[in-house]
Every structure is written in C-alpha cells, then in structure tokens.
Design a protein around this motif. Structure first.
Motif, PDB file in Angstrom:
ATOM      1  N   TRP A 242      -5.271  16.373 -70.637  1.00 28.96           N
ATOM      2  CA  TRP A 242      -5.429  16.071 -69.217  1.00 28.96           C
ATOM      3  C   TRP A 242      -4.080  16.082 -68.490  1.00 28.96           C
ATOM      4  O   TRP A 242      -3.981  16.543 -67.345  1.00 28.96           O
ATOM      5  CB  TRP A 242      -6.119  14.730 -69.019  1.00 28.96           C
ATOM      6  N   GLN A 246      -3.148  18.307 -65.265  1.00 32.02           N
ATOM      7  CA  GLN A 246      -2.612  17.753 -64.019  1.00 32.02           C
ATOM      8  C   GLN A 246      -1.427  18.573 -63.519  1.00 32.02           C
ATOM      9  O   GLN A 246      -1.236  18.740 -62.312  1.00 32.02           O
ATOM     10  CB  GLN A 246      -2.177  16.299 -64.233  1.00 32.02           C
ATOM     11  N   TRP A 272      -5.250  21.157 -55.959  1.00 33.36           N
ATOM     12  CA  TRP A 272      -5.465  20.670 -57.330  1.00 33.36           C
ATOM     13  C   TRP A 272      -4.536  19.489 -57.623  1.00 33.36           C
ATOM     14  O   TRP A 272      -4.970  18.457 -58.143  1.00 33.36           O
ATOM     15  CB  TRP A 272      -5.217  21.802 -58.326  1.00 33.36           C
ATOM     16  N   THR A 276      -5.943  15.746 -58.483  1.00 34.80           N
ATOM     17  CA  THR A 276      -5.721  15.177 -59.822  1.00 34.80           C
ATOM     18  C   THR A 276      -4.797  13.968 -59.773  1.00 34.80           C
ATOM     19  O   THR A 276      -4.783  13.152 -60.701  1.00 34.80           O
ATOM     20  CB  THR A 276      -5.116  16.225 -60.776  1.00 34.80           C
ATOM     21  N   ARG A 290     -13.999  14.578 -65.755  1.00 32.44           N
ATOM     22  CA  ARG A 290     -12.976  14.786 -64.729  1.00 32.44           C
ATOM     23  C   ARG A 290     -13.006  16.227 -64.212  1.00 32.44           C
ATOM     24  O   ARG A 290     -12.903  16.474 -63.007  1.00 32.44           O
ATOM     25  CB  ARG A 290     -11.592  14.450 -65.287  1.00 32.44           C
ATOM     26  N   MET A 294     -13.858  17.522 -60.496  1.00 30.78           N
ATOM     27  CA  MET A 294     -12.926  18.376 -59.758  1.00 30.78           C
ATOM     28  C   MET A 294     -13.624  19.636 -59.250  1.00 30.78           C
ATOM     29  O   MET A 294     -13.413  20.065 -58.110  1.00 30.78           O
ATOM     30  CB  MET A 294     -11.750  18.753 -60.658  1.00 30.78           C
TER      31      MET A 294
END
Length: 337
Positions: A242, A246, A272, A276, A290, A294
C-alpha cells in the motif's frame, strides 16, 4: 448362590426393554422378519434385512456374510447410519431436492464408505442442486456446514462442488458474515490455497488493529503459531504494497484518440496522491478494499472528468481494477504460502 445365579436370564434372552442398547428396526417389508441381521453402530443396534444392503454394496455383501451377531460397524455415527438406512429402505426414494442437506451429507458419507453407488449418486446430486440453487442454504449456513461440505467434496473428488462451496464461503467471509479462522484451519489441512490466502487476508484485516497496538493476536485463536506467523508476513507485505501504491498509482496505457496524454497523467497522479493521502476507515493492510474505494471514488471525480480524456480516464480506472485483481490472485505471496 448357585440357584440364584441359575434363575437369571441368559444374556441372549434379554428383552428389548431390558437391554441398555436400544434397537432400531428398519426392515424391508417385502420379506419375512426371519431374514434379518443385527448391526451395531456406537451404542445403537439396527435390525435390518440384509438383502437390499448386499444387493447395493459389494462391501456389505462381504460384511453381512459374517456369522457375528451383532455385526459391529465403525467410522461413522449411529445417526449417520440411521439416515443411510432410511434411504436404503425407502420405497420410493424421495426427490433429493426435498431432503435437508445435513441428512444428505450423512447418507453420502456412509454410502461412500460402503460403496453404495445408487445412494452416492442420489445424495450428491441433491447436495449439488441445493448448494447451487439461487436461494442456496449457504447464504445463511454456519461455518460447520461449509467445513462438512468441503470435506465431502474432497472425499468424492468433486472439484466443481469444492470450488462452488469455497467461493460461497469466501463471499460470506469477505462480507464479515462468517469468521475466517475455520476456513484457515480447513484450507490449511487440505491445501486449498485460494481459500486459505483469502481467509488469511480477512483474518489479518480483523486483527491488524491489535498488531498496530502491539497486542498479541493468538489470544482465544484456533490458529497455530505457524499460521499466526503467516498472518504477520501478510501484514508487513501488504502494508509495504500500500505504501508503494500511495507513492505511484497503477500505470495506464494511453488511449489511441488522446492527444494530451501528459496532461492526463499529471491530473491522474495529482488526484491519486490527494485521495490516498486522506484518512480512511479501511485498515492500511486492506489493500483490496482501499483500491475498490479508490476506483469508485475517482470514477465520480469531477476534476478528472474535466482534465482527462474519456478514453484515458477509462484506462486509468481499469488499471486500478487490474491491480486489485492482481493482488487478489497473488495473496499467497504476501502470506508466504
């Protein structure tokens, strides 16, 4: 003393009411009652006509040639055997669609043990029909039902049934409708990797707050130390994944009709990074949820609609879906399985 002992009835002359082991009579009414044998399972005796059992099973043909009385059978419960006999002597057999799955499982388990082919086919067809029905009982069934069906599918080497039960079980687990631990135990025992890694994933999401706080995760847990070690492997691996996401969104291909692709990329990366960076209700290790969030959130993003061409925006959103599918298919790597 001798006289008193002589007055006692011999063991073989005990009546049913005097015997501590109850007798259940399941007899083929087409033949006389003299043509019977006694079968004992656990603490229960069954008085049965052997002809039908011998005709349907080569194993019973050998067993019932024994002169022992009672003939003692093991490897199943008396309740399972009673369900099996009720089907053996049913005239005619009811539609398997109308028989509860737990009873069909008992019949299928015993029928397999004694190679009773007609009941093997009948019970398994009924189970598969009910499992795959639109209003399947697996929508509300407890974990124990899934465990039993998985084991039965593996015993029968029925890949389709096993896959169907696993997928329905995972759906309930991902919706947090059932606990993942029973699935971990069963999947680990039978090497069902897809079920195992997804059950690990949900379990990790559930216990991740404890890991963050430095609390033990094995309290009141049925998992072994080795299984808990896999949970920690998943925690560190998915957390790292993750963090990488990010820093950079999934790459997407330029749409053929796009003439301002650089602008599309800049807008995509900016939105983005903004999204994030926001606080989320999802655990940092819940990468699948997640990414789904998104994808849906950026699909409705008005800035992206203005700054990106429709083709590039679709490609970018598809890239998120592909990344999510990729992680889902490779969860075993994250949990070091």
């Amino acid at each position: 003393m001798v006289a008193a002992r002589d007055q006692r009835p011999a063991p073989y002359s005990m009546t049913t009411s005097q015997c501590s082991i109850p007798i259940r009579r399941i007899i083929n009414f087409d033949s006389g009652e003299d043509d019977v044998c006694i079968i004992r399972v656990q603490n229960m005796r069954f008085k049965v006509n052997p002809c039908v059992l011998q005709a349907g099973s080569p194993i019973f043909k050998n067993i019932l040639e024994s002169r022992e009385s009672p003939i003692v059978l093991s490897g199943h419960t008396a309740s399972q055997f009673r369900a099996f006999l009720s089907a053996v002597y049913a005239r005619p057999l009811p539609s398997a669609k109308t028989v509860e799955v737990a009873r069909l499982c008992s019949i299928a388990e015993v029928a397999l043990k004694y190679d009773f082919n007609s009941l093997k086919m009948w019970s398994m067809e009924g189970i598969k029909t009910q499992v795959n029905a639109p209003n399947t009982l697996l929508r509300t069934a407890p974990s124990e039902t899934f465990v039993r069906l998985i084991r039965l599918a593996l015993l029968y080497r029925d890949v389709d049934l096993s896959r169907s039960v696993q997928l329905k079980w995972l759906t309930r687990i991902h919706w947090h409708d059932l606990p993942p631990a029973p699935a971990i135990v069963v999947a680990d025992a039978y090497d069902l990797r897809h079920l195992l890694c997804h059950a690990y994933y949900v379990h990790l999401v559930n216990v991740s707050p404890r890991i963050v706080r430095g609390e033990p995760i094995d309290t009141d847990s049925p998992l072994t130390p080795t299984q808990n070690l896999h949970v920690f492997c998943g925690y560190h691996s998915l957390l790292a994944s993750w963090k990488q996401l990010q820093e950079a969104p999934p790459a997407f291909a330029q749409d053929e009709e796009c003439r301002t692709h650089v602008r599309c990329e800049v807008a995509w990366k900016a939105r983005w990074a903004l999204e994030t960076g926001r606080s989320s209700a999802f655990s940092p290790v819940d990468v699948l949820c997640r990414l789904l969030f998104m994808e849906r959130h950026l699909e409705a993003d008005e800035v992206l609609k203005d700054c990106m061409g429709d083709g590039c925006r679709r490609e970018a959103l598809d890239a998120i879906a592909k990344k999510r599918a990729e992680i889902s298919e490779n969860l075993h790597h994250h949990f070091d399985l």
